[in-house]
Design a protein around this motif. Structure first.
Motif, mmCIF file in Angstrom:
data_model
loop_
_atom_site.group_PDB
_atom_site.id
_atom_site.type_symbol
_atom_site.label_atom_id
_atom_site.label_comp_id
_atom_site.label_asym_id
_atom_site.label_seq_id
_atom_site.Cartn_x
_atom_site.Cartn_y
_atom_site.Cartn_z
ATOM 1 N N UNK A 1 12.137 1.068 -8.758
ATOM 2 C CA UNK A 1 11.439 1.247 -7.497
ATOM 3 C C UNK A 1 10.779 -0.070 -7.135
ATOM 4 N N UNK A 2 11.140 -0.618 -5.974
ATOM 5 C CA UNK A 2 10.683 -1.959 -5.618
ATOM 6 C C UNK A 2 10.245 -1.995 -4.163
ATOM 7 N N UNK A 3 9.421 -2.965 -3.798
ATOM 8 C CA UNK A 3 9.103 -3.137 -2.383
ATOM 9 C C UNK A 3 10.332 -3.616 -1.630
ATOM 10 N N UNK A 4 10.392 -3.324 -0.344
ATOM 11 C CA UNK A 4 11.540 -3.742 0.444
ATOM 12 C C UNK A 4 12.750 -2.859 0.194
ATOM 13 N N UNK A 5 13.908 -3.369 0.523
ATOM 14 C CA UNK A 5 15.137 -2.599 0.362
ATOM 15 C C UNK A 5 16.315 -3.545 0.213
ATOM 16 N N UNK A 6 17.449 -2.970 -0.183
ATOM 17 C CA UNK A 6 18.687 -3.729 -0.359
ATOM 18 C C UNK A 6 19.563 -3.542 0.877
ATOM 19 N N UNK A 7 20.047 -4.640 1.434
ATOM 20 C CA UNK A 7 20.961 -4.543 2.570
ATOM 21 C C UNK A 7 22.272 -3.930 2.116
ATOM 22 N N UNK A 8 22.757 -2.891 2.810
ATOM 23 C CA UNK A 8 24.037 -2.298 2.427
ATOM 24 C C UNK A 8 25.224 -3.210 2.734
ATOM 25 N N UNK A 9 25.001 -4.287 3.493
ATOM 26 C CA UNK A 9 26.104 -5.163 3.860
ATOM 27 C C UNK A 9 26.328 -6.290 2.860
ATOM 28 N N UNK A 10 25.246 -6.924 2.422
ATOM 29 C CA UNK A 10 25.444 -8.063 1.518
ATOM 30 C C UNK A 10 24.750 -7.896 0.169
ATOM 31 N N UNK B 1 2.749 6.382 1.752
ATOM 32 C CA UNK B 1 1.957 5.534 0.865
ATOM 33 C C UNK B 1 0.930 4.804 1.705
ATOM 34 N N UNK B 2 -0.330 5.057 1.429
ATOM 35 C CA UNK B 2 -1.428 4.388 2.118
ATOM 36 C C UNK B 2 -2.315 3.749 1.061
ATOM 37 N N UNK B 3 -1.944 2.547 0.686
ATOM 38 C CA UNK B 3 -2.693 1.793 -0.305
ATOM 39 C C UNK B 3 -3.013 0.424 0.256
ATOM 40 N N UNK B 4 -2.705 -0.609 -0.516
ATOM 41 C CA UNK B 4 -2.870 -1.969 -0.021
ATOM 42 C C UNK B 4 -2.037 -2.183 1.235
ATOM 43 N N UNK B 5 -0.849 -1.584 1.255
ATOM 44 C CA UNK B 5 0.014 -1.574 2.431
ATOM 45 C C UNK B 5 0.395 -0.157 2.769
ATOM 46 N N UNK B 6 1.362 -0.014 3.675
ATOM 47 C CA UNK B 6 1.827 1.299 4.115
ATOM 48 C C UNK B 6 3.331 1.400 3.864
ATOM 49 N N UNK B 7 3.743 2.485 3.252
ATOM 50 C CA UNK B 7 5.163 2.728 3.030
ATOM 51 C C UNK B 7 5.502 4.160 3.331
ATOM 52 N N UNK B 8 6.783 4.428 3.480
ATOM 53 C CA UNK B 8 7.237 5.792 3.723
ATOM 54 C C UNK B 8 8.577 6.025 3.070
ATOM 55 N N UNK B 9 8.826 7.257 2.685
ATOM 56 C CA UNK B 9 10.102 7.617 2.077
ATOM 57 C C UNK B 9 10.483 9.024 2.464
ATOM 58 N N UNK B 10 11.783 9.251 2.671
ATOM 59 C CA UNK B 10 12.279 10.543 3.115
ATOM 60 C C UNK B 10 13.302 11.082 2.124
ATOM 61 N N UNK B 11 13.098 12.347 1.725
ATOM 62 C CA UNK B 11 14.054 13.053 0.880
ATOM 63 C C UNK B 11 14.437 14.352 1.572
ATOM 64 N N UNK B 12 15.739 14.588 1.701
ATOM 65 C CA UNK B 12 16.266 15.808 2.310
ATOM 66 C C UNK B 12 17.269 16.430 1.339
ATOM 67 N N UNK B 13 17.084 17.718 1.061
ATOM 68 C CA UNK B 13 17.960 18.427 0.128
ATOM 69 C C UNK B 13 18.081 17.692 -1.203
ATOM 70 N N UNK C 1 18.377 6.929 2.992
ATOM 71 C CA UNK C 1 18.168 5.504 3.232
ATOM 72 C C UNK C 1 18.692 5.073 4.593
ATOM 73 N N UNK C 2 19.621 5.828 5.167
ATOM 74 C CA UNK C 2 20.139 5.506 6.484
ATOM 75 C C UNK C 2 21.278 4.513 6.458
#
Length: 306
Positions: A63-72, A129-141, A146-147
């Protein structure tokens, strides 16, 4: 094979191993060295120590900040900016000699809480996530969403909705835009708002404590914070309509949020009859590392070890 999760935080890196029932088998932490190669070496060292203690090999999820580009396959949008533009997942996999899965830390929190936490069994859950920064995550079924572009849940960098004239355009965010939620509904944003009002520097806990005594400026700051967070959640409710909102991060420990947010969300969500659950994360600071471990299912871990 056991499930090992890595929580890649700004100041520390944690590795934890879970058994098939989700119980911790081992947990180890080390300071985040703040550099790319040293961070990979730290992860490899922590995994090696966990596996040596347990005498078992593990699947690895991060689990890391940011995300991985699905393209590269490159990291982007991490506030640990030295990760951006690097093949972090692949480089850790090479260092460990096995496949690695990686997801945004807020997505990991959401997954953890849906599996056996505060949103257990919910068809859909949005992690806040409301801490030092703000994050969000979505889980369905039971699956992280990730989109198409790997940006699902990145609500920290959308502007505060329904801004008043006094709020607009909002403070400048590190991403280069004004008015991002990251600047307004984080614990850092709470402290910055109090400083704008008073000129004094207080941390979030001190501001909340002062508000509870009736101190006028602290009360106004907390009131504004709850209203802004509720508006932001109403936007998510209108777009996604999750069954459960799960709150994590330092501000999730403020009990007033659970008493007052439902009315604010309902007042701004489209239609006016919104109802859903808003709860604190069951696993607290452990949600991230637990969700990272569960990027591999128990069945996959068992199969990998056979």
């Amino acid at each position: 094979m056991i499930q090992i999760g890595i929580d890649f935080g700004g100041t520390k890196i944690e590795a934890a191993a879970l058994d098939a029932d989700g119980a911790f088998l081992a947990r180890m932490r080390a300071p985040n060295p703040g550099g790319y190669e040293d961070a990979i070496a730290t992860i490899a060292s922590l995994v090696g120590r966990v596996e040596a203690e347990l005498g078992a090999r593990g699947t690895i999820g991060i689990g890391a900040p940011g995300s991985v580009s699905p393209r590269d396959g490159l990291m982007r949008n991490a506030n640990a900016t030295w990760l951006n533009g690097r093949r972090f997942r692949e480089d850790v996999a090479e260092a460990l000699g096995r496949p690695v899965r990686l997801a945004n830390d807020a997505n990991c929190l959401a997954l953890s809480e849906v599996v056996d936490g505060a949103a257990a069994g919910a068809p859909s859950a949005f992690a806040v996530i409301v801490g030092t920064g703000v994050g969000g995550g979505l889980v369905v079924d039971g699956r992280i969403v990730e989109g198409a572009n790997g940006m699902g849940g990145e609500w920290g960098h959308v502007p505060l909705p329904w801004m008043t004239g006094a709020e607009a355009p909002g403070p400048l965010c590190w991403c280069g835009r004004n008015g991002c939620l990251d600047m307004l509904v984080s614990g850092t944003g709470l402290a910055a708002d109090y400083r704008r009002r008073t000129g004094d520097r207080l941390g979030g806990e001190a501001i909340v404590a002062a508000a509870r005594t009736g101190e006028p400026q602290a009360t106004a700051t907390l009131d504004a914070y709850i209203d802004r967070l509720g508006r932001a959640m109403a936007m998510v409710a209108t777009m996604i309509d999750p069954d459960v909102f799960v709150l994590g991060g330092g501000m999730s420990n403020v009990g007033e949020l659970y008493d007052r947010l439902p009315a604010v969300v309902a007042a701004h969500a489209f239609g006016g009859d919104w109802q859903a659950t808003i709860v604190p994360a069951r696993w607290g600071d452990s949600s991230g590392v637990r969700g990272a471990a569960r990027l591999w299912s128990r069945e996959e871990a068992a199969s990998a070890g056979s």
